[in-house]
Scaffold this motif. Structure first.
Motif, PDB file in Angstrom:
ATOM      1  N   LEU A 213      46.806  37.230  48.869  1.00 46.88           N
ATOM      2  CA  LEU A 213      45.354  37.403  49.021  1.00 46.88           C
ATOM      3  C   LEU A 213      44.673  37.287  47.643  1.00 46.88           C
ATOM      4  CD1 LEU A 213      43.038  38.134  50.961  1.00 46.88           C
ATOM      5  CD2 LEU A 213      43.428  40.533  50.365  1.00 46.88           C
ATOM      6  N   ALA A 214      45.254  38.013  46.655  1.00 44.27           N
ATOM      7  CA  ALA A 214      44.656  38.016  45.322  1.00 44.27           C
ATOM      8  C   ALA A 214      44.667  36.612  44.737  1.00 44.27           C
ATOM      9  CB  ALA A 214      45.424  38.971  44.415  1.00 44.27           C
ATOM     10  N   GLN A 215      45.856  35.925  44.954  1.00 45.61           N
ATOM     11  CA  GLN A 215      45.960  34.586  44.371  1.00 45.61           C
ATOM     12  C   GLN A 215      45.027  33.605  45.080  1.00 45.61           C
ATOM     13  OE1 GLN A 215      50.132  34.347  44.564  1.00 45.61           O
ATOM     14  NE2 GLN A 215      50.397  34.615  42.357  1.00 45.61           N
ATOM     15  N   ALA A 216      44.868  33.760  46.396  1.00 41.79           N
ATOM     16  CA  ALA A 216      43.964  32.871  47.146  1.00 41.79           C
ATOM     17  C   ALA A 216      42.529  33.037  46.637  1.00 41.79           C
ATOM     18  CB  ALA A 216      44.050  33.178  48.631  1.00 41.79           C
ATOM     19  N   GLN A 217      42.149  34.329  46.394  1.00 42.80           N
ATOM     20  CA  GLN A 217      40.779  34.595  45.894  1.00 42.80           C
ATOM     21  C   GLN A 217      40.599  33.987  44.484  1.00 42.80           C
ATOM     22  OE1 GLN A 217      40.835  38.793  46.427  1.00 42.80           O
ATOM     23  NE2 GLN A 217      39.748  38.699  48.389  1.00 42.80           N
TER      24      GLN A 217
ATOM     25  N   LYS B 263      40.281  30.323  44.767  1.00 39.83           N
ATOM     26  CA  LYS B 263      38.948  29.954  45.244  1.00 39.83           C
ATOM     27  C   LYS B 263      37.961  29.922  44.053  1.00 39.83           C
ATOM     28  CE  LYS B 263      35.794  31.295  48.928  1.00 39.83           C
ATOM     29  NZ  LYS B 263      35.389  32.411  49.752  1.00 39.83           N
ATOM     30  N   ARG B 264      38.092  30.984  43.217  1.00 41.13           N
ATOM     31  CA  ARG B 264      37.198  31.063  42.055  1.00 41.13           C
ATOM     32  C   ARG B 264      37.444  29.877  41.113  1.00 41.13           C
ATOM     33  NH1 ARG B 264      38.132  36.509  42.160  1.00 41.13           N
ATOM     34  NH2 ARG B 264      39.725  36.329  40.533  1.00 41.13           N
ATOM     35  N   LEU B 265      38.725  29.580  40.845  1.00 43.56           N
ATOM     36  CA  LEU B 265      39.081  28.495  39.932  1.00 43.56           C
ATOM     37  C   LEU B 265      38.569  27.158  40.459  1.00 43.56           C
ATOM     38  CD1 LEU B 265      42.729  29.494  38.921  1.00 43.56           C
ATOM     39  CD2 LEU B 265      40.736  29.426  37.443  1.00 43.56           C
ATOM     40  N   ALA B 266      38.677  26.980  41.825  1.00 43.50           N
ATOM     41  CA  ALA B 266      38.206  25.733  42.445  1.00 43.50           C
ATOM     42  C   ALA B 266      36.698  25.596  42.241  1.00 43.50           C
ATOM     43  CB  ALA B 266      38.554  25.729  43.937  1.00 43.50           C
ATOM     44  N   ALA B 267      35.971  26.768  42.414  1.00 41.61           N
ATOM     45  CA  ALA B 267      34.514  26.750  42.249  1.00 41.61           C
ATOM     46  C   ALA B 267      34.160  26.388  40.804  1.00 41.61           C
ATOM     47  CB  ALA B 267      33.940  28.112  42.614  1.00 41.61           C
TER      48      ALA B 267
ATOM     49  N   LEU C 258      48.488  28.265  42.925  1.00 41.47           N
ATOM     50  CA  LEU C 258      49.031  27.858  44.242  1.00 41.47           C
ATOM     51  C   LEU C 258      50.560  28.035  44.263  1.00 41.47           C
ATOM     52  CD1 LEU C 258      46.904  24.726  45.172  1.00 41.47           C
ATOM     53  CD2 LEU C 258      46.924  26.936  46.295  1.00 41.47           C
ATOM     54  N   ASP C 259      51.244  27.726  43.114  1.00 45.15           N
ATOM     55  CA  ASP C 259      52.710  27.934  43.036  1.00 45.15           C
ATOM     56  C   ASP C 259      53.051  29.397  43.290  1.00 45.15           C
ATOM     57  OD1 ASP C 259      53.323  25.357  42.583  1.00 45.15           O
ATOM     58  OD2 ASP C 259      53.531  25.531  40.387  1.00 45.15           O
ATOM     59  N   GLY C 260      52.253  30.278  42.679  1.00 41.46           N
ATOM     60  CA  GLY C 260      52.472  31.725  42.880  1.00 41.46           C
ATOM     61  C   GLY C 260      52.295  32.098  44.338  1.00 41.46           C
ATOM     62  N   THR C 261      51.251  31.515  44.969  1.00 40.28           N
ATOM     63  CA  THR C 261      50.996  31.815  46.382  1.00 40.28           C
ATOM     64  C   THR C 261      52.178  31.375  47.241  1.00 40.28           C
ATOM     65  OG1 THR C 261      48.690  31.311  45.913  1.00 40.28           O
ATOM     66  CG2 THR C 261      49.291  31.562  48.240  1.00 40.28           C
TER      67      THR C 261
END
Ligand code: ADP
Length: 514
Positions: free
Chosen positions: A309-313, A316-320, A331-334
């Motif tokens: 969850l933390a990595q997805a959030q 998302k921020r990095l993508a923005a 994504l590797d961590g996820t």
């Protein structure tokens, strides 16, 4: 996987089987001896009857001869000496048992007429008997002549008789040609005077089987005594006894073989039934444990899910922000966390899934690591730590991995329950190889095994735990035994408990080829 051994009595002739065989031979021998004795007794009775008739018939002839001789003696005023002697010697010639015929005048001055010389005292005896006679025939032993008796008749047969007529008879010859039966060993035959004095025969019948009968003659009431000394050779004649023994042995061993085969088949079927039940019970126990471990599972999954969850959030921020390069490592961590969660679920699924038994050698260290991984969360949620010590080299054992894992799992869960709520709760799993065996100790610093339950610890339904079934230890021991090992309480007094699994190393077993 090893099953309970089939009892030895089904696979080899035990002492009791040989004993029973001996007993049946003894019984057969006893029955045969009784039957032989009975048939020999019957034969003796039959032959005695035949002989009695023969001797009676011969004795009857003596009466006839006396009558004929008396008629000659009293035919004229004085006996016709030549005619009398003629008839007398004809009789002695044709009837060799009658070897003396004497006509004794009652007047001692008159000459005696006879087939041979006559002792004066015997002549006196004959005179006395004739004088005393009331018409019957007097029977008496022949003085000085073994096996002989005399028949004395007055002649003529009136009170004014002038002669005493005597027949001397060899009693042994009376028994001549009695038949082959009387020549067999052990048979005894004797003829006695009415007073019991022995006339013929070497000895009185002493055999176990005997019979004594008066012969059927009114003038000669002699006693025919017969007997049979029945020895073991008669009771158990060699050839029939050998045949009987062979038959009884064949029947006995065939019946025993059939019975053993049936019992063995039943034992194998029963073993298969128990194995199936135990496997079902083991599976049910795993499913049950799975339910109880749900809280541990939740705890275990929370961590990777939180990380995902933390990595997805963060992603998302990095993508923005358009930071594509940094996004890749997030994504590797996820992915790694998702894999971890999936591995946790996989482990739990494997644990509860029924798997076919395997008898290949496997490394016991894997089972220990799996158990630790499965139960560490549950232990941690209760505030306990599991210390695990395994050797650097593989510990191969030839047993079913699932079953061994379950046995270890049960011991560790019991330990977790024992230390629950203790401030310094500690559980130790120690695996080592020693003297050709793999030894796995599961120890805890709980209250120890309650004394009241120690003797029945591995018996089904023995429990002190509220809501406990008392099946865990019984089932675990059975699973370890199926792998050829033992499970025991190594130490359970006061300062915690140590349960020990000991199982032969696969490398040390003969059949091991791996
Ligand atoms: P259950 O856990 O359902 O009672 P088990 O067969 O696993 O059945 O255990 C039987 C009993 O053995 C338990 O109720 C407990 O009294 C005792 N026992 C088992 N393991 C331990 C241990 N590590 N420490 C103390 N007692 C134990």
């Amino acid at each position: 996987m090893r099953d309970r051994p089939i009892p030895r009595e089904f696979t080899s002739p035990g002492g009791w089987a040989i004993l029973a065989w001996g007993l049946s031979l003894l019984l057969a021998a006893g029955a045969m001896a009784l039957w032989q004795q009975r048939s020999l007794t019957q034969e003796l009775e039959r032959e005695s009857g035949v002989l009695n008739r023969l001797v009676s018939q011969r004795a009857g002839q003596h009466d006839a001869h006396l009558t004929a001789l008396s008629a000659i003696a009293s035919a004229s005023a004085g006996p016709e000496r030549e005619l009398f002697l003629d008839v007398a010697s004809t009789i002695t010639h044709f009837y060799p048992r009658i070897d003396d015929v004497q006509l004794v005048p009652l007047d001692p001055r008159d000459p005696v007429i006879g087939t041979g010389p006559l002792a004066p005292e015997v002549a006196d005896l004959i005179r006395d008997a004739a004088r005393a006679s009331t018409g019957g025939i007097a029977l008496m032993p022949y003085p000085g002549r073994a096996h002989h008796y005399m028949m004395v008749k007055r002649s003529p047969n009136v009170p004014e008789a002038r002669f005493g007529l005597m027949l001397g008879i060899d009693a042994e010859k009376l028994l001549d040609e009695a038949g082959v039966f009387w020549r067999r060993p052990g048979v005894v035959l004797a003829l006695a005077m009415p007073d019991g004095r022995l006339l013929a025969g070497q000895d009185r019948p002493s055999g176990a089987v005997r019979s004594g009968r008066v012969i059927g003659s009114a003038s000669q009431t002699l006693i025919l005594e017969t007997g049979l000394d029945v020895g073991w050779a008669d009771r158990l004649p060699l050839a029939p006894a050998a045949l009987l023994f062979a038959f009884v042995s064949l029947a006995y061993w065939t019946a025993l073989g059939a019975w053993r085969q049936r019992t063995r088949t039943r034992a194998v079927a029963e073993q298969a039934r128990i194995n199936a039940l135990e496997s079902r019970l083991a599976h049910a126990s795993r499913v049950n444990a799975l339910g109880e471990m749900a809280s541990g599972l939740t705890h275990e999954l929370t961590q990777p899910l939180t990380a995902i969850l933390a990595q997805a959030q963060a992603g998302k921020r990095l993508a923005a922000q358009g930071r594509g390069a940094a996004l890749e490592s997030v994504l590797d961590g996820t992915i790694a966390q998702a894999r971890r969660a999936s591995a946790i679920l996989e482990r739990f699924r494997d644990w509860s899934r029924p798997r076919p038994a395997s008898a290949a050698a496997f490394d016991l260290r894997d089972a220990v690591r799996n158990v630790q991984a499965l139960l560490a969360p549950e232990a941690a949620s209760g505030g306990a730590r599991i210390d695990c010590s395994v050797p650097g080299d593989p510990v191969p054992v030839r047993a079913d991995p699932v079953e061994m894992e379950q046995a270890a799992f049960n011991l560790v869960r019991n330990a977790i329950e024992a230390v629950a709520g203790r401030p310094d709760a500690r559980i130790a799993i120690d695996l080592r190889s020693a003297a050709g065996r793999a030894v796995l100790d599961v120890s805890d610093n709980g209250p120890g095994v309650p004394p009241g339950i120690r003797t029945v610890l591995f018996t089904p339904f023995a429990t002190t735990r509220e809501g406990g079934m008392g099946l865990g230890l019984a089932l675990s021991r059975r699973l370890v035994e199926r792998g050829g090992g033992d499970l025991d309480l190594a130490d359970g007094a006061g300062t915690g408990a140590t349960f020990r699994i000991s199982i032969p190393l696969a490398g040390d077993t003969e059949e091991d080829g791996s």
